[in-house]
Write an enzyme that holds these catalytic residues in place. Structure first.
Site, PDB file in Angstrom:
ATOM      1  N   GLU A 171      79.393   2.035  48.434  1.00  0.00           N
ATOM      2  CA  GLU A 171      80.062   1.200  47.437  1.00  0.00           C
ATOM      3  C   GLU A 171      79.914  -0.300  47.729  1.00  0.00           C
ATOM      4  O   GLU A 171      80.907  -0.988  48.000  1.00  0.00           O
ATOM      5  CB  GLU A 171      81.550   1.569  47.355  1.00  0.00           C
ATOM      6  CG  GLU A 171      81.787   3.012  46.986  1.00  0.00           C
ATOM      7  CD  GLU A 171      83.271   3.375  46.895  1.00  0.00           C
ATOM      8  OE1 GLU A 171      84.119   2.472  46.948  1.00  0.00           O
ATOM      9  OE2 GLU A 171      83.575   4.572  46.764  1.00  0.00           O
ATOM     10  N   GLU A 177      81.538  11.270  46.573  1.00  0.00           N
ATOM     11  CA  GLU A 177      82.995  11.211  46.745  1.00  0.00           C
ATOM     12  C   GLU A 177      83.636  11.563  45.422  1.00  0.00           C
ATOM     13  O   GLU A 177      83.218  11.066  44.360  1.00  0.00           O
ATOM     14  CB  GLU A 177      83.489   9.806  47.120  1.00  0.00           C
ATOM     15  CG  GLU A 177      83.224   9.403  48.538  1.00  0.00           C
ATOM     16  CD  GLU A 177      83.788   8.016  48.873  1.00  0.00           C
ATOM     17  OE1 GLU A 177      84.746   7.554  48.214  1.00  0.00           O
ATOM     18  OE2 GLU A 177      83.228   7.395  49.793  1.00  0.00           O
TER      19      GLU A 177
HETATM   20  O1  IFM Z   1      89.080   5.682  50.513  1.00  0.00           O
HETATM   21  C1  IFM Z   1      88.109   5.195  49.634  1.00  0.00           C
HETATM   22  C2  IFM Z   1      86.741   5.268  50.277  1.00  0.00           C
HETATM   23  O2  IFM Z   1      86.682   4.568  51.472  1.00  0.00           O
HETATM   24  C3  IFM Z   1      85.711   4.674  49.345  1.00  0.00           C
HETATM   25  N1  IFM Z   1      85.789   5.267  48.038  1.00  0.00           N
HETATM   26  C4  IFM Z   1      87.087   5.349  47.422  1.00  0.00           C
HETATM   27  C5  IFM Z   1      88.072   5.996  48.368  1.00  0.00           C
HETATM   28  C6  IFM Z   1      89.457   6.107  47.691  1.00  0.00           C
HETATM   29  O3  IFM Z   1      89.942   4.848  47.366  1.00  0.00           O
END
Ligand code: IFM
Length: 451
Positions: free
Chosen positions: A172, A358
Site C-alpha cells: 500500500e 488483504e
Molecule cells: O492493518 C492494516 C494493514 O497494515 C494494511 N492494510 C489495511 C489494514 C487494516 O487497516
C-alpha cells in the site's frame, strides 16, 4: 470457473491459493532484539497524540519470539501461504550497509518452519517500517531512499531467495506517501502534499529497482506489488457523478498501476493537484519493469458525487453518504466493490495475475461468559467477500488467491490496539493466542476449497 453447461460457478481452480497476511511492526514486538534499529513507527508512536492511548509496537503480539506458535496456528488453519513482512531495520538497522545476520536468520528460520508445515512463505519487503536513519536523511521524498530500498531488497533476495519464492515489494504505497507525508496520520507524520507526491514517485522507483534486482539475483520465483486500489461508485447515475467517480479512483489506482503498466502517471490527476513528480532519465522504464502479479488489499468502497472544483475539492468530487453497514473502522461493508475494483484493474492493465492480498474487518469482538468469541459479523463479512471472489473467477478474472487480513489481533497503526481484525484473539498482557469462531470458519473454507 463457470460451468459451460449450467453457467454457474463451478469451484475455484485447483491451484487457487488460500492464505493469511500480517506485517512486521504490527505483530513482532521485540523492537530492540537482535540488533534491530529504530523505525519511523517507533519514533512516531512516542510523539504525544499520534497513536491512540500512546501505544506502540514494542510488545505487539510478541511474534519475534513466539513465531513458532503462529506457524502452528497457520498449520491448523490449513492455509497454503503466509504473507508476512520483513522488517527492514532488522536487516539494516540504519537502512544501509552490511546486513545483520541475526535479522536474516530470523526470517530464514521462520520460512523453513513454514515450508516444513507445507505453507508457502510470501514476503513483503516494505510494510511501512522505514529505518529511522533514512527518514532523518529525508525519507521517501528523497531519491536516496529508493536506492537504499533496492539495495536492501537485493540483500533479502540473495539471503532468502532459496526459501521465499513469492515477493511483494511494497505494501500500500498510497498509505506510505499520502498518510505518511500528506495528512500525517501515519509515520513519519509529515503534512506536505508536495512531499507526498515526491514520496510516491520514489516508492515506485524503489519498487522498480527492486524488481530489477530480483531478476538479476537469479533467485527465481515471482514478484509483484501490493496496493490498496479504490474505484468509488458514483452516488447517482448522473453523468457528472460517473465522471467524478472516475477521477476519484486515480490517486489510489492509476497513480500506481499507470506507471507500472503503461510507463506514465495520470496527467489529469497530477495537473488538478498541481503535483510535480521528480522524474529523472530512466526512472519510468525502471518503474515499468514487468511484474508477475498485483496484490489487491480491499476493505470497503465509497460513493462520490461531483462538486464544483475548488481548494477543498481540487478534482471536483466529494464523498457521499451511503446506506451500507459499517465495520468498527467506520468503513462501508460492500463485497461487490471487491469485484468492481478487480474488474477495473483487469480491464485497464491486464495483469498476469491478481491476488486479494488483504481482506478482513474490525469488529468489537466481545467474548462470551466462557471467553469465546463468536464473531459472526466477521464471518458474514468474509463470506460476502469470498462470494465476490467466486464471481471474479467465474467472470474469468485472473484471480489466483485470497489472503485474510489478519491472522491475529495486532497493532492497528494510529488506532493502537483498539481495532481487532484477527481470526485469533491475542491477550495484550500475556500474548496468549485464542482462535475465534472466524478462525474455524476460514479453516472450513480452506478445507472445502471455497465457500
Ligand atoms: O492493518 C492494516 C494493514 O497494515 C494494511 N492494510 C489495511 C489494514 C487494516 O487497516
Amino acid at each position: 470457473m463457470r460451468n459451460q453447461a449450467t453457467g454457474r460457478f463451478d469451484g475455484f481452480p485447483a491451484d487457487f491459493l488460500w492464505g493469511c497476511s500480517t506485517a512486521s511492526y504490527q505483530i513482532e514486538g521485540g523492537t530492540s532484539s537482535g540488533g534491530r534499529g529504530p523505525s519511523i513507527w517507533d519514533a512516531f508512536c512516542r510523539e504525544p497524540g499520534r497513536v491512540l492511548g500512546g501505544q506502540n509496537g514494542d510488545f505487539a503480539c510478541e511474534s519475534h519470539r513466539r513465531w513458532p506458535e503462529d506457524v502452528e496456528l497457520l498449520r491448523e488453519l490449513g492455509v497454503g501461504a503466509y504473507r508476512f513482512s520483513v522488517a527492514w531495520p532488522r536487516i539494516q538497522p540504519a537502512g544501509r550497509g552490511k546486513p545483520l545476520q541475526a535479522g536474516l536468520d530470523h526470517y530464514a528460520r521462520q520460512a523453513d518452519a513454514l515450508l516444513e508445515a507445507g505453507i508457502e512463505p510470501w514476503a513483503t519487503l516494505y510494510h511501512w517500517d522505514l529505518p529511522l536513519a533514512l527518514e532523518e536523511a529525508g525519507g521517501w521524498p528523497e531519491r536516496e531512499t529508493a536506492l537504499r530500498f533496492a539495495e536492501y531488497a537485493d540483500l533479502c533476495f540473495r539471503a532468502l531467495g532459496g526459501r521465499v519464492k513469492r515477493w511483494a515489494t511494497l505494501n500500500e504505497p498510497w498509505c506510505s506517501a499520502f498518510l505518511g507525508y500528506g495528512t500525517g496520520e501515519h509515520a513519519p507524520g509529515r503534512r506536505d502534499r508536495a512531499a507526498a507526491y515526491r514520496a510516491a514517485h520514489h516508492l515506485l522507483l524503489g519498487h522498480g529497482l527492486a524488481v530489477r534486482a530480483f531478476r538479476a539475483s537469479g533467485a527465481g520465483g515471482e514478484i509483484g506489488i501490493v496496493i490498496n486500489p479504490a474505484t468509488p461508485r458514483p452516488a447517482t447515475a448522473r453523468p457528472e457523478d460517473r465522471l467524478a467517480a472516475e477521477r476519484a479512483s486515480e490517486e489510489r489506482t492509476a497513480l500506481w498501476l499507470g506507471p507500472i503498466y503503461g510507463g506514465a502517471y495520470p496527467e489529469r490527476h497530477l495537473a488538478a493537484q498541481g503535483a510535480a513528480m521528480p522524474i529523472e532519465a530512466g526512472d519510468m522504464a525502471a518503474v515499468a519493469e514487468p511484474i508477475d502479479f498485483v496484490g489487491v488489499n480491499y476493505y470497503n468502497e465509497d460513493a462520490v458525487r461531483a462538486v464544483p472544483a475548488g481548494p477543498e475539492a481540487p478534482e471536483g468530487f466529494a464523498y457521499a453518504p451511503t446506506w451500507q453497514d459499517k465495520t468498527e473502522m467506520g468503513w462501508d461493508i460492500e463485497p461487490r466493490g471487491l469485484l468492481r475494483v478487480m474488474s477495473h484493474i483487469a480491464k485497464t492493465w491486464s495483469p498476469k495475475a491478481l491476488y486479494v492480498t488483504e481482506n478482513g474487518a474490525a469488529f468489537r469482538d466481545e467474548p462470551d461468559a466462557a471467553g469465546r468469541i463468536r464473531d459472526l459479523d466477521r464471518i458474514a463479512y468474509l463470506r460476502g467477500h469470498l462470494a465476490a471472489c467466486e464471481e471474479a473467477v467465474a467472470e474469468g478474472l485472473p484471480l489466483r488467491g485470497y489472503f485474510v487480513w489478519t491472522l491475529m489481533d495486532n497493532f492497528e497503526w494510529a488506532w493502537g490496539y483498539s481495532r481487532y481484525f484477527g481470526l485469533v484473539r491475542v491477550d495484550q498482557r500475556t500474548g496468549e493466542r485464542r482462535p475465534k469462531a472466524s478462525f474455524r470458519y476460514y479453516r472450513d473454507v480452506v478445507a472445502g476449497h471455497g465457500l
